[in-house]
Design an enzyme around this catalytic site. Structure first.
Site, PDB file in Angstrom:
ATOM      1  CB  THR B 151      -0.932  -6.953   0.268  1.00 47.22           C
ATOM      2  OG1 THR B 151      -0.267  -7.987  -0.447  1.00 47.22           O
ATOM      3  CG2 THR B 151      -1.603  -7.520   1.506  1.00 47.22           C
ATOM      4  CE  LYS B 177      -1.209 -10.750  -0.587  1.00 43.68           C
ATOM      5  NZ  LYS B 177       0.087 -10.982  -0.007  1.00 43.68           N
ATOM      6  CB  THR B 188       1.837 -13.484   2.386  1.00 41.63           C
ATOM      7  OG1 THR B 188       2.640 -13.522   3.549  1.00 41.63           O
ATOM      8  CG2 THR B 188       0.566 -14.267   2.641  1.00 41.63           C
ATOM      9  CD  GLU B 274       6.310  -7.201  -4.823  1.00 41.99           C
ATOM     10  OE1 GLU B 274       7.517  -7.453  -4.742  1.00 41.99           O
ATOM     11  OE2 GLU B 274       5.514  -7.284  -3.874  1.00 41.99           O
ATOM     12  CG  ASN B 396      10.318  -5.784  -3.606  1.00 46.35           C
ATOM     13  OD1 ASN B 396       9.471  -5.872  -2.748  1.00 46.35           O
ATOM     14  ND2 ASN B 396      10.228  -6.386  -4.778  1.00 46.35           N
ATOM     15  CB  THR B 401       7.084  -5.915   2.734  1.00 44.16           C
ATOM     16  OG1 THR B 401       8.391  -6.356   3.094  1.00 44.16           O
ATOM     17  CG2 THR B 401       7.034  -5.584   1.276  1.00 44.16           C
TER      18      THR B 401
END
Lengths: 401, 401
Positions: B151, B177, B188, B274, B396, B401
């Site tokens: 993602t 992932k 996740t 991130e 973010n 999300t």
């Protein structure tokens, strides 16, 4: 969050305030403050649960055993934490110096410190600072006191109210020092609750418990806390009211007043969060216990994903739901309702599309209220916090605390 | 943290991999992936403890009861979380479609999803995607699978090793992932452990527990977790080794290999955080229990004050000590030692001035290891995380999300 402070003079009968700049802070700003009472005051306090509690916390805990204090000597710029035996000696020394200058017994003086961790206090500076602060003590010095205890605070934090006890009007004033994205982090919170009421020691302890739980538990004191967090209550008794005993209507009235100024201070501290652009209140209801409600509020209010969404004005209920679900509190997703402002954004396990527009509007303001109903009880809890912005990262990556 | 991925072909005997792009992701990138086994594989798994567990997690939990799976169908771009009954129906439907295309019993297919929360899966797209992914299944498709489950990941995450069991060499491959500042937050994590070894169901469960605890507990799975976190182990048995029973030398050897690739993946995930600029490992020893060690590691590694200090390259042991003290684990500050890299910066309740220069050097690199000895036991724990940067806030606050 910007804030204009109206520094009208504040007097709390029975109390005097002093402040001085002695060079503990490199900036040269005031860094020693004293609050003193004409007579020994009834005192109660609560302190950090951090295992690395600073030397002044250890000393203040001892001093509070007798439930009486006549002065508190505070320094900013240096936390006197992780300073070993030297730190304990310095905290005792500060009390002794203040006691001598004020001509009160050393056992009636408690210390408090805030600032950098791991560096011993400079003794000579401290001695001069305490002497100068003691000389400057005056009934109109409350704002000087409030400024001298600041570290990274952008503005001094004061709140006052009055309450009628029997036939008398008594005053409750609160002064706080604290900035930073307090929970779940580690910026120090110092709170001084002052009243001219006559209060029994047991009633004073109950008031401290209530204010800590209602106003500051979500922020810092008694939760995951810094090395130096301290909340003091001093009652000078100058009002001369019949003593407020624990559980009496008078004690409950003072407790409500103290909680009111405490919540106001907590909001000021959150609004002064480092880099904060929004004041965020998380209100949790329908919980199986107050502890469960607070746990959920903390989980949501301390999630960096939720806080960055607030900064971006994004009504992202998915992150909020996810934080609720990860809190460890046994909840049933089907019974949870989430509101942003007045807009219902999540109900019965599903997002509510109709709430999206008004939720976005609610996120756009400087104050955001998230209301979460867990649908599993009747207990409530609250957390007052701020968003997480670029400036927060800038501030905390560029400076050593 | 930058990373070059060497996509040499990887084959895991007994397994095939398919992937397709069906439009669940607005970007048009691949968003459906299938891993399938020639024969029913021994299977074990662990899932999020989040109370808002997504529909695919609920369905996969049921499917895992028999400890056998022949395929896992994954979609990215949509988490199928907070989607109610419709979500459960979609998860079942995805398994049924994959089962039909692969000609295996639907009860041997488990689902997994990752992406946005609260939006139902688009059914038509999913149907087309599963059909296309099933057609593309081939032994050399592992990297396509790894890419299709991404993602916000910047790069695909794969790790492999081999281990000798008896006289046979068996392979352990892991695909993950996950990006985002995982713990304590909510991005996740999906992990697929694949081996050609023959493993007894009880041994497979033990391996999942070990990998989860050693590699991913600090990150996400089994801790404070997102709605969709899942870790699967499939053993095809193609190696034909004598079955590895729980507790046997063979099972322990496979467990070590699986833990090794798991830790490697966890480091890849943290490095892909991130906005992460530094990979941070918190190692805690001398704890009274493994749970206490992990609790301290989490407290330090999830403090935003500590993480912003890492971003700034600031060897700020005060913030680390403060986070240890606030962790809730009963420790004695006098017995705690903190090392940054090899430099001792805190010992016996005091900062170590001599360690400051080499600590600053240790903070300057792309990898930082914090070693904390609590001096109160013999248990250990580890957390793998990243720093907190401007880009984290940007990412973010700007994206839903």
């Amino acid at each position: 969050v910007k804030r204009d402070v109206d520094e009208r003079p504040i007097f709390v009968p029975g109390f005097g305030f002093g402040a001085a700049a002695c060079g503990i802070k490199a900036s040269g700003l005031p860094d020693v403050a004293i609050v003193a009472c004409e007579r020994p005051a009834t005192a109660a306090a609560t302190f950090t649960r951090n295992r690395f509690a600073a030397a002044p916390v250890t000393v203040a805990r001892e001093r509070l055993r007798a439930n009486r204090l006549q002065a508190i000597v505070v320094n900013s710029g240096n936390a006197n934490a992780c300073t070993g035996r030297r730190g304990l000696a310095d905290a005792h020394h500060a009390c002794a110096l203040a006691a001598r200058a004020l001509k009160v017994p050393p056992g009636l003086v408690a210390p408090a410190s805030t600032g950098i961790i791991g560096t011993p206090l400079p003794r000579r500076e401290l001695e001069l600072g305490i002497a100068a602060a003691a000389v400057s003590i005056a009934p109109d010095g409350l704002w000087r006191f409030a400024r001298a205890i600041m570290t990274s605070d952008a503005f001094p934090k004061v709140s006052t109210t009055t309450v009628t006890v029997g036939r008398q009007r008594v005053m409750v004033a609160a002064i706080a020092k604290g900035a930073g994205m307090i929970a779940p982090d580690l910026a120090t919170l110092l709170v001084f609750l002052l009243t001219d009421a006559v209060i029994a020691p047991a009633a004073a302890k109950a008031i401290v418990r209530a204010v800590s739980a209602e106003a500051f538990n979500g922020l810092s004191v008694d939760g995951d806390t810094s090395t130096n967090d301290s909340l003091f209550l001093l009652a000078s008794g100058a009002a001369g009211n019949p003593g407020a005993k624990a559980g009496s209507p008078a004690a409950r009235a003072i407790e409500r007043a103290a909680t009111e100024v405490g919540v106001d201070l907590a909001r000021q501290v959150a609004a002064d969060g480092e880099g904060a652009t929004k004041l965020v209140t998380i209100e949790v209801g329908g919980a199986p216990s107050p502890a469960a409600a607070r746990k959920v509020a903390r989980a949501v209010g301390s999630s960096t994903l939720v806080k960055t969404a607030f900064f971006g004005g994004d009504p992202n209920w998915g992150r909020i739901a996810c934080a609720i679900g990860a809190s460890g509190v046994p909840i049933d997703p089907e019974r949870v309702t989430i509101r942003l402002g007045r807009a219902v954004v999540f109900r019965r396990g599903l997002g509510v599309e109709a709430g999206r527009v008004s939720a976005r509007e609610a996120m756009a303001g400087q104050e955001i209220t998230v209301r979460i109903d867990l649908g599993g009880g009747s207990s409530r809890g609250r957390l007052i916090t701020s968003d997480l912005s670029h400036d927060y990262v800038e501030f905390n990556s560029a400076y050593t605390t």
